[in-house]
Structure formats: C-alpha cells, structure tokens
Design a protein around this motif. Structure first.
Motif, PDB file in Angstrom:
ATOM      1  N   ALA A  92       0.823  -1.205   0.000  1.00 16.44           N
ATOM      2  CA  ALA A  92       0.000   0.000   0.000  1.00 16.44           C
ATOM      3  C   ALA A  92       0.861   1.261   0.000  1.00 16.44           C
ATOM      4  CB  ALA A  92      -0.936   0.000   1.206  1.00 16.44           C
ATOM      5  N   SER A  93       2.037   1.175   0.635  1.00 17.83           N
ATOM      6  CA  SER A  93       2.966   2.305   0.662  1.00 17.83           C
ATOM      7  C   SER A  93       4.337   1.794   1.081  1.00 17.83           C
ATOM      8  CB  SER A  93       2.483   3.400   1.616  1.00 17.83           C
ATOM      9  OG  SER A  93       2.407   2.913   2.953  1.00 17.83           O
ATOM     10  N   GLY A  94       5.366   2.616   0.853  1.00 21.44           N
ATOM     11  CA  GLY A  94       6.716   2.262   1.279  1.00 21.44           C
ATOM     12  C   GLY A  94       7.485   1.443   0.258  1.00 21.44           C
ATOM     13  N   VAL A  95       8.670   1.001   0.703  1.00 18.98           N
ATOM     14  CA  VAL A  95       9.542   0.159  -0.113  1.00 18.98           C
ATOM     15  C   VAL A  95       9.983  -1.013   0.756  1.00 18.98           C
ATOM     16  CG1 VAL A  95      11.684   0.036  -1.453  1.00 18.98           C
ATOM     17  CG2 VAL A  95      10.341   2.151  -1.445  1.00 18.98           C
ATOM     18  N   PHE A  96       9.891  -2.224   0.219  1.00 18.25           N
ATOM     19  CA  PHE A  96      10.194  -3.442   0.962  1.00 18.25           C
ATOM     20  C   PHE A  96      11.120  -4.342   0.162  1.00 18.25           C
ATOM     21  CE2 PHE A  96       6.202  -1.912   2.562  1.00 18.25           C
ATOM     22  CZ  PHE A  96       6.240  -2.187   3.914  1.00 18.25           C
ATOM     23  N   ARG A  97      12.002  -5.048   0.860  1.00 20.73           N
ATOM     24  CA  ARG A  97      12.778  -6.125   0.268  1.00 20.73           C
ATOM     25  C   ARG A  97      12.087  -7.407   0.733  1.00 20.73           C
ATOM     26  NH1 ARG A  97      17.885  -5.004   1.910  1.00 20.73           N
ATOM     27  NH2 ARG A  97      18.167  -3.749   0.058  1.00 20.73           N
ATOM     28  N   ILE A  98      11.465  -8.110  -0.211  1.00 23.21           N
ATOM     29  CA  ILE A  98      10.674  -9.302   0.090  1.00 23.21           C
ATOM     30  C   ILE A  98      11.433 -10.530  -0.402  1.00 23.21           C
ATOM     31  CG2 ILE A  98       8.485 -10.506  -0.314  1.00 23.21           C
ATOM     32  CD1 ILE A  98       8.125  -7.891   1.248  1.00 23.21           C
ATOM     33  N   THR A  99      11.567 -11.512   0.471  1.00 21.87           N
ATOM     34  CA  THR A  99      12.176 -12.787   0.103  1.00 21.87           C
ATOM     35  C   THR A  99      11.108 -13.873   0.177  1.00 21.87           C
ATOM     36  OG1 THR A  99      14.331 -12.105   0.951  1.00 21.87           O
ATOM     37  CG2 THR A  99      13.965 -14.474   0.690  1.00 21.87           C
ATOM     38  N   ILE A 100      10.987 -14.631  -0.911  1.00 25.08           N
ATOM     39  CA  ILE A 100      10.072 -15.767  -0.972  1.00 25.08           C
ATOM     40  C   ILE A 100      10.877 -16.935  -1.507  1.00 25.08           C
ATOM     41  CG2 ILE A 100       7.936 -16.693  -1.936  1.00 25.08           C
ATOM     42  CD1 ILE A 100       7.076 -13.722  -2.382  1.00 25.08           C
ATOM     43  N   GLY A 101      11.044 -17.954  -0.681  1.00 26.48           N
ATOM     44  CA  GLY A 101      11.906 -19.072  -1.067  1.00 26.48           C
ATOM     45  C   GLY A 101      13.319 -18.563  -1.274  1.00 26.48           C
ATOM     46  N   ASP A 102      13.900 -18.823  -2.451  1.00 29.67           N
ATOM     47  CA  ASP A 102      15.271 -18.399  -2.762  1.00 29.67           C
ATOM     48  C   ASP A 102      15.331 -17.089  -3.542  1.00 29.67           C
ATOM     49  OD1 ASP A 102      16.270 -20.688  -1.558  1.00 29.67           O
ATOM     50  OD2 ASP A 102      16.158 -21.856  -3.411  1.00 29.67           O
ATOM     51  N   GLU A 103      14.186 -16.428  -3.722  1.00 29.20           N
ATOM     52  CA  GLU A 103      14.149 -15.217  -4.550  1.00 29.20           C
ATOM     53  C   GLU A 103      13.860 -13.983  -3.699  1.00 29.20           C
ATOM     54  OE1 GLU A 103      12.084 -13.681  -8.692  1.00 29.20           O
ATOM     55  OE2 GLU A 103      11.691 -15.708  -7.959  1.00 29.20           O
ATOM     56  N   THR A 104      14.608 -12.901  -3.946  1.00 34.48           N
ATOM     57  CA  THR A 104      14.421 -11.637  -3.239  1.00 34.48           C
ATOM     58  C   THR A 104      14.209 -10.526  -4.256  1.00 34.48           C
ATOM     59  OG1 THR A 104      15.807 -12.358  -1.393  1.00 34.48           O
ATOM     60  CG2 THR A 104      15.468  -9.987  -1.635  1.00 34.48           C
ATOM     61  N   ARG A 105      13.223  -9.671  -3.982  1.00 29.74           N
ATOM     62  CA  ARG A 105      12.940  -8.534  -4.862  1.00 29.74           C
ATOM     63  C   ARG A 105      12.615  -7.308  -4.020  1.00 29.74           C
ATOM     64  NH1 ARG A 105       9.807 -10.332 -10.159  1.00 29.74           N
ATOM     65  NH2 ARG A 105      11.205 -12.010 -10.760  1.00 29.74           N
ATOM     66  N   GLU A 106      12.873  -6.144  -4.585  1.00 31.93           N
ATOM     67  CA  GLU A 106      12.493  -4.883  -3.961  1.00 31.93           C
ATOM     68  C   GLU A 106      11.143  -4.473  -4.545  1.00 31.93           C
ATOM     69  OE1 GLU A 106      14.423  -0.583  -4.169  1.00 31.93           O
ATOM     70  OE2 GLU A 106      15.723  -2.035  -3.129  1.00 31.93           O
ATOM     71  N   LEU A 107      10.159  -4.248  -3.667  1.00 30.57           N
ATOM     72  CA  LEU A 107       8.810  -3.906  -4.098  1.00 30.57           C
ATOM     73  C   LEU A 107       8.404  -2.548  -3.546  1.00 30.57           C
ATOM     74  CD1 LEU A 107       7.046  -7.354  -3.586  1.00 30.57           C
ATOM     75  CD2 LEU A 107       8.055  -6.439  -5.668  1.00 30.57           C
ATOM     76  N   ARG A 108       7.581  -1.842  -4.307  1.00 25.65           N
ATOM     77  CA  ARG A 108       7.136  -0.487  -3.968  1.00 25.65           C
ATOM     78  C   ARG A 108       5.613  -0.403  -4.018  1.00 25.65           C
ATOM     79  NH1 ARG A 108      11.327   2.894  -4.244  1.00 25.65           N
ATOM     80  NH2 ARG A 108      13.240   2.074  -5.148  1.00 25.65           N
ATOM     81  N   GLN A 109       5.116   0.757  -3.608  1.00 27.73           N
ATOM     82  CA  GLN A 109       3.680   1.016  -3.616  1.00 27.73           C
ATOM     83  C   GLN A 109       3.055   0.568  -4.930  1.00 27.73           C
ATOM     84  OE1 GLN A 109       2.656   5.076  -2.803  1.00 27.73           O
ATOM     85  NE2 GLN A 109       0.490   4.744  -3.174  1.00 27.73           N
ATOM     86  N   GLY A 110       1.970  -0.201  -4.809  1.00 24.47           N
ATOM     87  CA  GLY A 110       1.259  -0.702  -5.983  1.00 24.47           C
ATOM     88  C   GLY A 110       1.647  -2.100  -6.402  1.00 24.47           C
ATOM     89  N   ASP A 111       2.785  -2.600  -5.909  1.00 28.32           N
ATOM     90  CA  ASP A 111       3.215  -3.962  -6.234  1.00 28.32           C
ATOM     91  C   ASP A 111       2.497  -4.971  -5.326  1.00 28.32           C
ATOM     92  OD1 ASP A 111       5.005  -2.932  -8.102  1.00 28.32           O
ATOM     93  OD2 ASP A 111       6.699  -2.961  -6.712  1.00 28.32           O
ATOM     94  N   ALA A 112       2.587  -6.231  -5.683  1.00 30.26           N
ATOM     95  CA  ALA A 112       1.970  -7.303  -4.905  1.00 30.26           C
ATOM     96  C   ALA A 112       2.853  -8.537  -4.966  1.00 30.26           C
ATOM     97  CB  ALA A 112       0.576  -7.615  -5.438  1.00 30.26           C
ATOM     98  N   PHE A 113       2.605  -9.477  -4.049  1.00 32.74           N
ATOM     99  CA  PHE A 113       3.335 -10.742  -4.067  1.00 32.74           C
ATOM    100  C   PHE A 113       2.470 -11.868  -3.543  1.00 32.74           C
ATOM    101  CE2 PHE A 113       4.568  -8.390  -0.272  1.00 32.74           C
ATOM    102  CZ  PHE A 113       4.524  -9.307   0.765  1.00 32.74           C
ATOM    103  N   TYR A 114       2.864 -13.084  -3.924  1.00 24.42           N
ATOM    104  CA  TYR A 114       2.133 -14.312  -3.604  1.00 24.42           C
ATOM    105  C   TYR A 114       3.079 -15.275  -2.903  1.00 24.42           C
ATOM    106  CZ  TYR A 114       0.533 -19.070  -4.687  1.00 24.42           C
ATOM    107  OH  TYR A 114       0.194 -20.394  -4.620  1.00 24.42           O
ATOM    108  N   ILE A 115       2.605 -15.857  -1.791  1.00 21.42           N
ATOM    109  CA  ILE A 115       3.408 -16.824  -1.041  1.00 21.42           C
ATOM    110  C   ILE A 115       2.611 -18.128  -0.946  1.00 21.42           C
ATOM    111  CG2 ILE A 115       4.558 -17.338   1.133  1.00 21.42           C
ATOM    112  CD1 ILE A 115       4.533 -14.204   1.578  1.00 21.42           C
ATOM    113  N   PRO A 116       3.072 -19.173  -1.619  1.00 20.32           N
ATOM    114  CA  PRO A 116       2.390 -20.466  -1.508  1.00 20.32           C
ATOM    115  C   PRO A 116       2.495 -21.037  -0.088  1.00 20.32           C
ATOM    116  CG  PRO A 116       3.894 -20.415  -3.395  1.00 20.32           C
ATOM    117  CD  PRO A 116       4.193 -19.215  -2.547  1.00 20.32           C
ATOM    118  N   SER A 117       1.671 -21.989   0.209  1.00 24.80           N
ATOM    119  CA  SER A 117       1.667 -22.665   1.505  1.00 24.80           C
ATOM    120  C   SER A 117       3.041 -23.268   1.815  1.00 24.80           C
ATOM    121  CB  SER A 117       0.614 -23.776   1.479  1.00 24.80           C
ATOM    122  OG  SER A 117       0.606 -24.502   2.679  1.00 24.80           O
TER     123      SER A 117
END
Length: 111
Positions: free
Chosen positions: A60-85
């Motif tokens: 919704a706002s800000g900047v985040f470094r998101i890690t899912i499994g072995d992959e890391t990305r920098e995400l910003r306002q308006g982006d989204a991500f999916y985390i499987p079970s």
C-alpha cells in the motif's frame, strides 16, 4: 468465528505490536479468509517464517525487500506478491510503509 460486521471502520480497530518497528491490525476475517494491515517503520523486519496459509500481499505504501523461497525482490507502492503454503518468506522495510496481507484460510494464531 467470523468477523461480526459486514463493514469495518479502521478507526475502531487497535494496532498490535508484533516486532520492533512492526504492528498489525486484523481488518476482517471469516474461516476461509483474513485481511490484515501491517505497518512498518523503516528498518522493520518481518522475520523469515513459513505457515500453511496461502498469502497474497499488496504494498500500500513504502519500499520493501521481500524474500520468498530463494528469490528476493524490492517492491514499492502498488506492487503485490504471492506466497504459496509452507514456503519460507520474510520482509525488510527499506522505507516506512504498509502491507495489506490476505490469508486463506484465516490465521487462527492471530486471534
């Protein structure tokens, strides 16, 4: 135990501190789904963890470094991500912001 109201007034809900620089509000839920607002101060960490719930999150706002499994990305306002079970994941807040997390089924451990 479903949320008792069809409409939720954000001002009527309280924040719960979850870690240094991180707090959350459970917005609405029912057994099959939950929506949670998570506010981060810059430098706040969502520790690496996993859970059986499927998670989809919106920045919704800000900047985040998101890690899912072995992959890391920098995400910003308006982006989204999916985390499987049961996939290991975590977040680092680079610029103060907020995530809107959705879980299925709901997170009983948050109540």
């Amino acid at each position: 135990m479903p949320q008792s109201s069809l409409f939720v007034d954000d001002d009527s809900l309280t924040w719960e501190s979850t870690a240094d620089g991180v707090k959350r509000k459970i917005m609405v839920y029912e057994p099959d789904m939950m929506v949670v607002k998570v506010a981060f101060e810059a430098g706040g960490i969502g520790a690496v963890h996993r859970h059986v719930h499927v998670q989809m999150s919106y920045v919704a706002s800000g900047v985040f470094r998101i890690t899912i499994g072995d992959e890391t990305r920098e995400l910003r306002q308006g982006d989204a991500f999916y985390i499987p079970s049961n996939v290991w994941h975590g977040a680092e807040c680079l610029e103060a912001g907020m995530l809107i997390d959705s879980f299925t089924p709901m997170r009983d451990d948050f109540l």
